[in-house]
Scaffold this motif. Structure first.
Motif, PDB file in Angstrom:
ATOM      1  N   TYR A  48     110.626  47.171 -11.291  1.00  0.00           N
ATOM      2  CA  TYR A  48     110.882  45.995 -10.440  1.00  0.00           C
ATOM      3  C   TYR A  48     112.239  46.137  -9.749  1.00  0.00           C
ATOM      4  N   LEU A  49     113.243  46.513 -10.538  1.00  0.00           N
ATOM      5  CA  LEU A  49     114.602  46.689  -9.999  1.00  0.00           C
ATOM      6  C   LEU A  49     114.604  47.725  -8.875  1.00  0.00           C
ATOM      7  N   LEU A  50     113.970  48.861  -9.119  1.00  0.00           N
ATOM      8  CA  LEU A  50     113.977  49.934  -8.121  1.00  0.00           C
ATOM      9  C   LEU A  50     113.295  49.489  -6.832  1.00  0.00           C
ATOM     10  N   ILE A  51     112.152  48.820  -6.987  1.00  0.00           N
ATOM     11  CA  ILE A  51     111.338  48.516  -5.802  1.00  0.00           C
ATOM     12  C   ILE A  51     111.871  47.318  -5.025  1.00  0.00           C
ATOM     13  N   TRP A  52     112.329  46.278  -5.759  1.00  0.00           N
ATOM     14  CA  TRP A  52     112.795  45.082  -5.048  1.00  0.00           C
ATOM     15  C   TRP A  52     114.318  44.920  -5.031  1.00  0.00           C
ATOM     16  N   GLY A  53     115.014  45.838  -5.636  1.00  0.00           N
ATOM     17  CA  GLY A  53     116.468  45.901  -5.455  1.00  0.00           C
ATOM     18  C   GLY A  53     117.298  45.089  -6.404  1.00  0.00           C
ATOM     19  N   GLU A  54     116.692  44.132  -7.127  1.00  0.00           N
ATOM     20  CA  GLU A  54     117.437  43.276  -8.054  1.00  0.00           C
ATOM     21  C   GLU A  54     116.695  43.214  -9.379  1.00  0.00           C
ATOM     22  N   LEU A  55     117.434  42.960 -10.460  1.00  0.00           N
ATOM     23  CA  LEU A  55     116.774  42.715 -11.746  1.00  0.00           C
ATOM     24  C   LEU A  55     115.940  41.439 -11.615  1.00  0.00           C
ATOM     25  N   PRO A  56     114.743  41.406 -12.208  1.00  0.00           N
ATOM     26  CA  PRO A  56     113.905  40.201 -12.075  1.00  0.00           C
ATOM     27  C   PRO A  56     114.414  39.076 -12.972  1.00  0.00           C
ATOM     28  N   SER A  57     114.149  37.825 -12.567  1.00  0.00           N
ATOM     29  CA  SER A  57     114.377  36.687 -13.473  1.00  0.00           C
ATOM     30  C   SER A  57     113.313  36.805 -14.573  1.00  0.00           C
ATOM     31  N   PRO A  58     113.496  36.075 -15.698  1.00  0.00           N
ATOM     32  CA  PRO A  58     112.477  36.151 -16.758  1.00  0.00           C
ATOM     33  C   PRO A  58     111.068  35.824 -16.233  1.00  0.00           C
ATOM     34  N   GLN A  59     110.973  34.788 -15.364  1.00  0.00           N
ATOM     35  CA  GLN A  59     109.645  34.405 -14.865  1.00  0.00           C
ATOM     36  C   GLN A  59     109.052  35.496 -13.969  1.00  0.00           C
ATOM     37  N   LYS A  60     109.906  36.052 -13.104  1.00  0.00           N
ATOM     38  CA  LYS A  60     109.404  37.094 -12.196  1.00  0.00           C
ATOM     39  C   LYS A  60     108.943  38.319 -12.984  1.00  0.00           C
ATOM     40  N   LEU A  61     109.665  38.644 -14.054  1.00  0.00           N
ATOM     41  CA  LEU A  61     109.257  39.790 -14.864  1.00  0.00           C
ATOM     42  C   LEU A  61     107.929  39.509 -15.560  1.00  0.00           C
ATOM     43  N   ARG A  62     107.790  38.271 -16.107  1.00  0.00           N
ATOM     44  CA  ARG A  62     106.521  37.921 -16.774  1.00  0.00           C
ATOM     45  C   ARG A  62     105.362  38.019 -15.782  1.00  0.00           C
ATOM     46  N   ASP A  63     105.578  37.526 -14.563  1.00  0.00           N
ATOM     47  CA  ASP A  63     104.517  37.577 -13.542  1.00  0.00           C
ATOM     48  C   ASP A  63     104.153  39.022 -13.221  1.00  0.00           C
ATOM     49  N   PHE A  64     105.193  39.852 -13.037  1.00  0.00           N
ATOM     50  CA  PHE A  64     104.948  41.258 -12.674  1.00  0.00           C
ATOM     51  C   PHE A  64     104.190  41.965 -13.803  1.00  0.00           C
ATOM     52  N   GLU A  65     104.636  41.730 -15.041  1.00  0.00           N
ATOM     53  CA  GLU A  65     103.957  42.372 -16.188  1.00  0.00           C
ATOM     54  C   GLU A  65     102.494  41.923 -16.267  1.00  0.00           C
ATOM     55  N   ALA A  66     102.277  40.614 -16.026  1.00  0.00           N
ATOM     56  CA  ALA A  66     100.907  40.089 -16.105  1.00  0.00           C
ATOM     57  C   ALA A  66     100.025  40.685 -15.010  1.00  0.00           C
ATOM     58  N   GLU A  67     100.593  40.811 -13.796  1.00  0.00           N
ATOM     59  CA  GLU A  67      99.812  41.390 -12.679  1.00  0.00           C
ATOM     60  C   GLU A  67      99.454  42.845 -12.987  1.00  0.00           C
ATOM     61  N   VAL A  68     100.442  43.588 -13.476  1.00  0.00           N
ATOM     62  CA  VAL A  68     100.184  45.000 -13.784  1.00  0.00           C
ATOM     63  C   VAL A  68      99.100  45.094 -14.862  1.00  0.00           C
ATOM     64  N   GLN A  69      99.214  44.244 -15.873  1.00  0.00           N
ATOM     65  CA  GLN A  69      98.222  44.267 -16.955  1.00  0.00           C
ATOM     66  C   GLN A  69      96.813  43.987 -16.420  1.00  0.00           C
ATOM     67  N   MET A  70      96.739  43.047 -15.479  1.00  0.00           N
ATOM     68  CA  MET A  70      95.443  42.651 -14.931  1.00  0.00           C
ATOM     69  C   MET A  70      94.775  43.782 -14.124  1.00  0.00           C
ATOM     70  N   HIS A  71      95.611  44.666 -13.571  1.00  0.00           N
ATOM     71  CA  HIS A  71      95.056  45.700 -12.679  1.00  0.00           C
ATOM     72  C   HIS A  71      94.976  47.080 -13.326  1.00  0.00           C
ATOM     73  N   ARG A  72      95.077  47.144 -14.667  1.00  0.00           N
ATOM     74  CA  ARG A  72      95.075  48.463 -15.316  1.00  0.00           C
ATOM     75  C   ARG A  72      93.737  49.203 -15.216  1.00  0.00           C
ATOM     76  N   ARG A  73      92.672  48.431 -15.205  1.00  0.00           N
ATOM     77  CA  ARG A  73      91.364  49.103 -15.205  1.00  0.00           C
ATOM     78  C   ARG A  73      91.131  49.816 -13.877  1.00  0.00           C
ATOM     79  N   VAL A  74      90.378  50.944 -13.936  1.00  0.00           N
ATOM     80  CA  VAL A  74      89.987  51.589 -12.673  1.00  0.00           C
ATOM     81  C   VAL A  74      88.475  51.454 -12.522  1.00  0.00           C
ATOM     82  N   SER A  75      88.019  51.444 -11.298  1.00  0.00           N
ATOM     83  CA  SER A  75      86.594  51.277 -11.001  1.00  0.00           C
ATOM     84  C   SER A  75      85.781  52.359 -11.707  1.00  0.00           C
ATOM     85  N   PHE A  76      84.570  51.993 -12.127  1.00  0.00           N
ATOM     86  CA  PHE A  76      83.696  52.993 -12.763  1.00  0.00           C
ATOM     87  C   PHE A  76      83.402  54.132 -11.785  1.00  0.00           C
ATOM     88  N   ARG A  77      83.509  53.821 -10.468  1.00  0.00           N
ATOM     89  CA  ARG A  77      83.260  54.866  -9.465  1.00  0.00           C
ATOM     90  C   ARG A  77      84.348  55.942  -9.531  1.00  0.00           C
TER      91      ARG A  77
END
Ligand code: ACO
Length: 381
Positions: A48-77
Motif C-alpha cells: 500500500y505504501l509503495l503504490i499510494w505513497g503513504e502508510l495506510p490508516s488502520p481502516q484503509k489497511l483493513r479495506d485493502f487486506e479485505a479486497e485482496v483476500q476477496m480476489h485471491r481466487r483465479v478463474s477455473f479457465r
C-alpha cells in the motif's frame, strides 16, 4: 553521443518510490528505511505504501487486506489453461503466461479511471501468489488448493503451495522476505515495466513483461543459481578453491555484485538474520556454513572491487528451509516485486512519455539489391 552500455548512471525518469545509497548500503521505500519496514510492517501494508505513497490508516489497511483476500481466487479457465502447460516448463514461464492471460479476463483498458487502477492493483497482488502455487500443484498432477480466508496473505500462500498450514514464525519470516524484495528502483524488470507502461497498455501486460525480465540469471534468477553453487561447493573447506577457480576463469559468482551497491546489500544482511532466526527454530541448513565461509573468503578477493553479497545470496537458503522448491525462488521474488512494478506503473502514467531511446548504427551503408539468381557466388564467402 554519450553512450553508456547498460544505461549505467543514466537517469531515465524522476521517481519518489525508492532510494538507494549504494556507498553506505542504505535503502528506503517512500522514505522509510528497509530495516524498519522489515521489522514492523507487513507485505500488504508495504505494498500500500509503495503504490499510494503513504502508510495506510488502520481502516484503509483493513479495506485493502479485505479486497485482496476477496480476489485471491483465479478463474477455473486460468487453472484449466495452466493444466495445458508442460509440467517440465519453468514456473517463471508459467507465471508470465498466466499473468498476461489476466488481460483477457479483465480486458477493459481504462487506465485513466482510478477505480480500474485500484481494482487492477488488488487483482494482481491477490492472484499472482495463487497462480504460482497452482502451477506447483498442477505440474505434480494435483488440483490446485483454494485460498483460505482465515489465513493472512503470506500464511495463505505457503498453505496453498506446501499443502499444510505453516508455523506462524515461518509465515512471518516469509512475509518479511516479501517486504525486502518488494521494490528496488530502476532495476531491469522495473525498467521493463515502465517501458511497457509508457505505451499505455494494460497493467497485466506491464506485469507480464516485468516477470519475463526478472527471470534471467543476471537478475532475479540468480537466487536459484546460488543454491546450485553452494551445493557444488558442498563443504565450507572447499569455498576458497571454488572462488579461486571462478576468479581465474572470470566466471561471475552468483548472488554477488550489484550495479548500485559498493558494500553488502542491506537486504542480504537482513535475509541472513532471517535465515539464522529460521535455523534457530527449525534446525540449520548445512549449506549455511558453506555460504558464510564463501562470503568470508570473497571479502578479500572480491570486496576490493566493490563486489559483495546481494539480495539473492541468502534468500534461497530461507526459501529452502520454508519448503519452497528451488525453481520457485524467482516466482516468489515476482510475488513480492509486483508491488514495486505496480507503483512504477502508476508513477509512469502520472507523467508519461513513451520510451523511445536512440542507437548508434553500426551496420552496412545503403547497398544495392542482389537478385537471388546472382547470389551463387556468395556460397563461398
Ligand atoms: N562475480 C565476479 N565478478 C563480478 C561479479 C560477480 N558476481 N559481478 C561483477 N563482477 C566484476 C566483473 O567481472 C567486472 O570485472 P572487470 O571490470 O574486471 O571486467 C566488474 O565486476 C563489473 O561487472 P559488471 O558485470 O560490468 O557489473 P554490472 O553492474 O553490469 O552487473 C550484476 C551487475 C549483473 C548484478 C553482476 O554483479 C552480476 O552478474 N552478478 C551475478 C549475478 C547476480 O547475482 N545477479 C543478481 C543481482 S540482484 C538482482 O537482480 C535482484
Amino acid at each position: 553521443m554519450n553512450f553508456k552500455p547498460g544505461l549505467e548512471g543514466v537517469p531515465v525518469t524522476h521517481s519518489s518510490i525508492c532510494d538507494i545509497d549504494g556507498l553506505n548500503g542504505k535503502l528506503t521505500y517512500r522514505g522509510y528505511p528497509i530495516e524498519e519496514l522489515a521489522a514492523h510492517s507487513t507485505f500488504l501494508e508495504t505494498t500500500y505504501l509503495l503504490i499510494w505513497g503513504e502508510l495506510p490508516s488502520p481502516q484503509k489497511l483493513r479495506d485493502f487486506e479485505a479486497e485482496v483476500q476477496m480476489h485471491r481466487r483465479v478463474s477455473f479457465r486460468v487453472r484449466d489453461m495452466m493444466k495445458c502447460f508442460p509440467a517440465t516448463g519453468h514456473p517463471m514461464d508459467a507465471l508470465q503466461s498466466s499473468a498476461a492471460s489476466l488481460g483477457l479476463f479483465y480486458s477493459r483498458r481504462a487506465i485513466d479511471n482510478p477505480q480500474y487502477v485500484y481494482d487492477a492493483v488488488v487483482r494482481l497482488i491477490a492472484k499472482i501468489p495463487t497462480m504460482v502455487a497452482a502451477f506447483q500443484l498442477i505440474r505434480k498432477g494435483q488440483d490446485p488448493i483454494q485460498p483460505r480466508d482465515d489465513l493472512a496473505y503470506s500464511a495463505n500462500f505457503l498453505y496453498m503451495l506446501t499443502e499444510r498450514e505453516q508455523d506462524p514464525l515461518a509465515a512471518r519470516i516469509f512475509d518479511r522476505c516479501l517486504i525486502l524484495h518488494a521494490e528496488h528502483s530502476l532495476n531491469a524488470s522495473t525498467f521493463s515495466a515502465r517501458v511497457t507502461a509508457s505505451t499505455l497498455t494494460d497493467p497485466y501486460a506491464v506485469i507480464a513483461s516485468a516477470v519475463g525480465t526478472l527471470a534471467g540469471p543476471l537478475h532475479g534468477g540468480a537466487n536459484e543459481d546460488v543454491i546450485a553453487m553452494l551445493e557444488e561447493i558442498g563443504v565450507p573447506g572447499r569455498a576458497s578453491e571454488y572462488l579461486d577457480q571462478a576468479i581465474d576463469k572470470k566466471r561471475k559468482v552468483m548472488g554477488f555484485g550489484h550495479r548500485e551497491y559498493r558494500v553488502k546489500d542491506p537486504r542480504a544482511s537482513i535475509l541472513q538474520e532471517l535465515a539464522e532466526e529460521l535455523f534457530a527454530r527449525f534446525g540449520k541448513d548445512e549449506m549455511y556454513d558453506v555460504a558464510t565461509a564463501f562470503e568470508k573468503e570473497a571479502q578479500d578477493r572480491l570486496g576490493p572491487k566493490g563486489i559483495f553479497p546481494n539480495v539473492d545470496f541468502y534468500s534461497g537458503l530461507v526459501y529452502r528451509k520454508l519448503g519452497i522448491p528451488r525453481d520457485l525462488f524467482t516466482p516468489v521474488f515476482a510475488i513480492s516485486r509486483v508491488a514495486g512494478w505496480l507503483a512504477h506503473w502508476r508513477e509512469q502514467l502520472g507523467a508519461n512519455r513513451i520510451f523511445r531511446p536512440s542507437q548508434i548504427y553500426t551496420g552496412e551503408k545503403v547497398r544495392e539489391w542482389l537478385p537471388l539468381e546472382d547470389r551463387d557466388a556468395m556460397e563461398n564467402v
